[in-house]
Write an enzyme that holds these catalytic residues in place. Structure first.
Site, mmCIF file in Angstrom:
data_model
loop_
_atom_site.group_PDB
_atom_site.id
_atom_site.type_symbol
_atom_site.label_atom_id
_atom_site.label_comp_id
_atom_site.label_asym_id
_atom_site.label_seq_id
_atom_site.Cartn_x
_atom_site.Cartn_y
_atom_site.Cartn_z
ATOM 1 N N GLY A 14 -14.464 85.349 -4.346
ATOM 2 C CA GLY A 14 -13.181 85.895 -4.786
ATOM 3 C C GLY A 14 -12.156 84.813 -5.074
ATOM 4 O O GLY A 14 -12.502 83.683 -5.433
ATOM 5 N N ALA A 225 1.462 81.383 10.124
ATOM 6 C CA ALA A 225 1.989 80.659 8.961
ATOM 7 C C ALA A 225 2.390 81.660 7.881
ATOM 8 O O ALA A 225 3.490 81.571 7.298
ATOM 9 C CB ALA A 225 0.938 79.683 8.426
ATOM 10 N N CYS A 278 -2.050 89.093 0.710
ATOM 11 C CA CYS A 278 -2.103 88.640 2.108
ATOM 12 C C CYS A 278 -0.871 88.827 2.978
ATOM 13 O O CYS A 278 -1.016 89.165 4.148
ATOM 14 C CB CYS A 278 -2.533 87.181 2.129
ATOM 15 S SG CYS A 278 -4.232 87.017 1.554
#
Ligand code: NAD
Ligand code: UGA
Length: 465
Positions: A14, A225, A278
């Protein structure tokens, strides 16, 4: 462990697996990289002779593919064979938010990770290092370990080491990020395996940028993060709304705040909200884990980052409708940009999706232009996200020529910061559009002085100009 890495397998071709293995193959020409995926059509695209047809658009990627493909870089559906051959296996599959069952809407769906672990447990031979590249909930390595070891209880020929090596690349800048990483994080408890993986990165990354931690720190650092990055965007976006009320200019505020070296200037660009596959998924995952450990106050804190993002996204269509005399029914609107950021063809969670859906719901007619996103992709995003009973057919159209979108348009909305939107011929656009001609700049890329010159009615995010 007496391993020498000659064959690497990456499961998942991906947005991460493809570019990452391409860069690795270019840096390690003596190692063979097998990138495998169960999706046949994706693999066909990775093997396409037409390099503009690759499944992932990233500046610089096609050139590297051309250099390494079929030399030491192979894309295939040969999952079993590639696992058997490999001394090192990267798990790079998707980990989206669960859609149903326990933890639906919050927890990461681990079914693809589990499937991979089972495949590795079955087909791996001899000593194998298994590397988590996907972003995973903290403690996932334990599950992978359990699967690998319990399926091989009686098999003393197979040995596994599990490492966490999260990826920090940002789409649109992936090749540069992979070639010049801020840090490489490797979590694990098998020093020999860590050193073998480290040796790969040491071919082009400084040793002082390679950080060794325990497994759980590595897994949690990746989620943290992303949560911190998303938090900065929500912070600046919340202030953009205040700027619009007070006469402050968000660009000036960002600059002033970012010049404090303790704060830093990156990730302070106001926007219609963060998108991408994400940030939201990883925040939801973090929130789910906090709730699981009864850290509800911590969970609520991170939930606010998502809430602000959704609020900011929703604000755009509301402002557009209000400015255009309270109705956009049958009004023609040019949408510039559909990808979630510039320099990528990825539309997952793009802020453009909800803005377009809201406008369509109000009855607007949209002409959508994006240099890298295909029409069927937009169709799919609209179909996946709209109310099932509504049909927007005939209400929107993807145009190939940007100037086509301006014909008789009432308004333009800039939703992605593609470079080409900064060099438009506003004189010509003004002659094509209806009057008044509204322009909504949600990425702050236009020069208000030029637009004023041609009498556009300009609204810029976080500004009263
Ligand atoms: P993606 O959906 O683009 O690719 C994942 C691929 O894995 C798909 O092509 C799918 O068909 C394949 N796959 C799933 N199960 C498989 C199996 N059992 N065998 C073979 N192939 C299988 O996802 P992505 O964007 O590349 O993200 C992958 C992971 O990396 C996620 O955990 C994500 O959070 C993380 N990540 C993504 C980015 C990014 O910029 N996209 C950056 C850093 C980390
Ligand atoms: C992000 C992180 O930056 C990567 O480090 C991480 O590896 C990756 O997520 C991941 O885990 O998937 P990505 O989502 O590809 O990368 O792209 P970003 O540049 O972070 O942009 C994300 C979203 O935030 C985009 O919609 C972008 O337009 C928006 N954004 C970014 C802002 O609104 N303002 C900013 O100042 C920066």
């Amino acid at each position: 462990m007496t391993l020498k890495v000659k064959n690497v397998c990456c499961i998942g071709a991906g947005f991460v697996g493809g570019p990452t293995m391409t860069v690795l193959a270019n840096k390690c020409k003596d190692i063979v990289f097998h990138v495998v995926d169960k999706d046949k059509s994706k693999i066909e695209q990775w093997n396409s002779q037409d390099l503009s047809d690759l499944p992932v658009y990233e500046p610089g990627l096609a050139e590297l593919i051309e250099k390494r493909r079929d030399k030491n870089l192979f894309f295939s559906n040969l999952v079993k064979e590639s696992i058997s051959k490999a001394e090192l296996i990267f798990i790079c599959v998707n980990t989206p938010t669960k859609k149903s069952g326990i933890g639906a809407g919050k927890a990461s769906d681990m079914k693809w990770i589990e499937a991979c672990a089972r495949e590795v447990a079955t087909y791996a031979e001899g000593e194998t290092i298994v590397v988590e590249k996907s972003t995973l909930p903290v403690k996932t390595a334990e599950t992978i370990k359990k699967i690998l070891f319990s399926l091989n209880k009686e098999n003393y020929d197979k040995k596994f080491s599990i490492l966490s090596n999260p990826e920090f690349l940002a789409e649109g800048n992936a090749i540069n990020d992979l070639e010049n990483p801020d840090r490489i994080l490797i979590g694990g408890d098998d020093n020999e395996a860590i050193s073998l993986l480290e040796a790969i990165y040491l071919r082009w990354v400084d040793k002082n940028k390679i950080l060794r931690t325990n497994l759980w720190s590595s897994e949690l650092s990746k989620l943290t993060a992303n949560a911190f990055l998303a938090q900065r965007i929500s912070s600046i976006n919340s202030i953009s709304a205040l700027c619009e009320k007070t006469g402050a200019e968000i660009k000036e505020v960002s600059k002033a705040v970012g010049m404090d070296s303790r704060i830093g200037s990156n990730f302070l660009s106001a926007s219609p909200g963060f998108g991408g596959s994400c940030f939201k998924k990883d925040l939801l995952n973090l929130i789910y884990i906090c709730n699981y450990y009864n850290l509800d106050v911590v969970a609520d804190y991170w939930q606010k980052v998502i809430d602000i993002n959704e609020w900011q996204n929703k604000r755009i269509s509301k402002i557009v409708t209000e400015k255009m005399f309270g109705t956009i029914y049958k009004k023609k609107i040019a949408i510039l940009g559909f990808s979630f950021k510039a320099n990528t063809n990825d539309t997952r969670e793009s802020p453009a999706i909800n803005v377009c859906l809201d406008l369509l719901e109000e009855g607007a007619m949209l002409k959508i232009y994006d240099p890298r996103v295909k029409s069927n992709q937009i169709e799919q995003e609209i179909a996946n996200n709209k109310d099932k009973n509504i049909n927007y057919e005939g209400q929107w159209l993807k145009v190939e020529n940007i100037y086509e979108s301006f014909n008789e348009a009432d308004a333009i909305i800039i939703l992605t910061e593609w470079q080409e939107f900064q060099n438009l011929n506003w004189k010509e656009i003004s002659s094509l559009m209806k009057k008044p001609s509204w322009v909504f700049d949600t990425r702050l890329i236009l020069n208000p002085e030029i637009l004023n010159q041609y009498n556009f009615d300009l609204w810029s995010l976080g500004s009263t100009q």
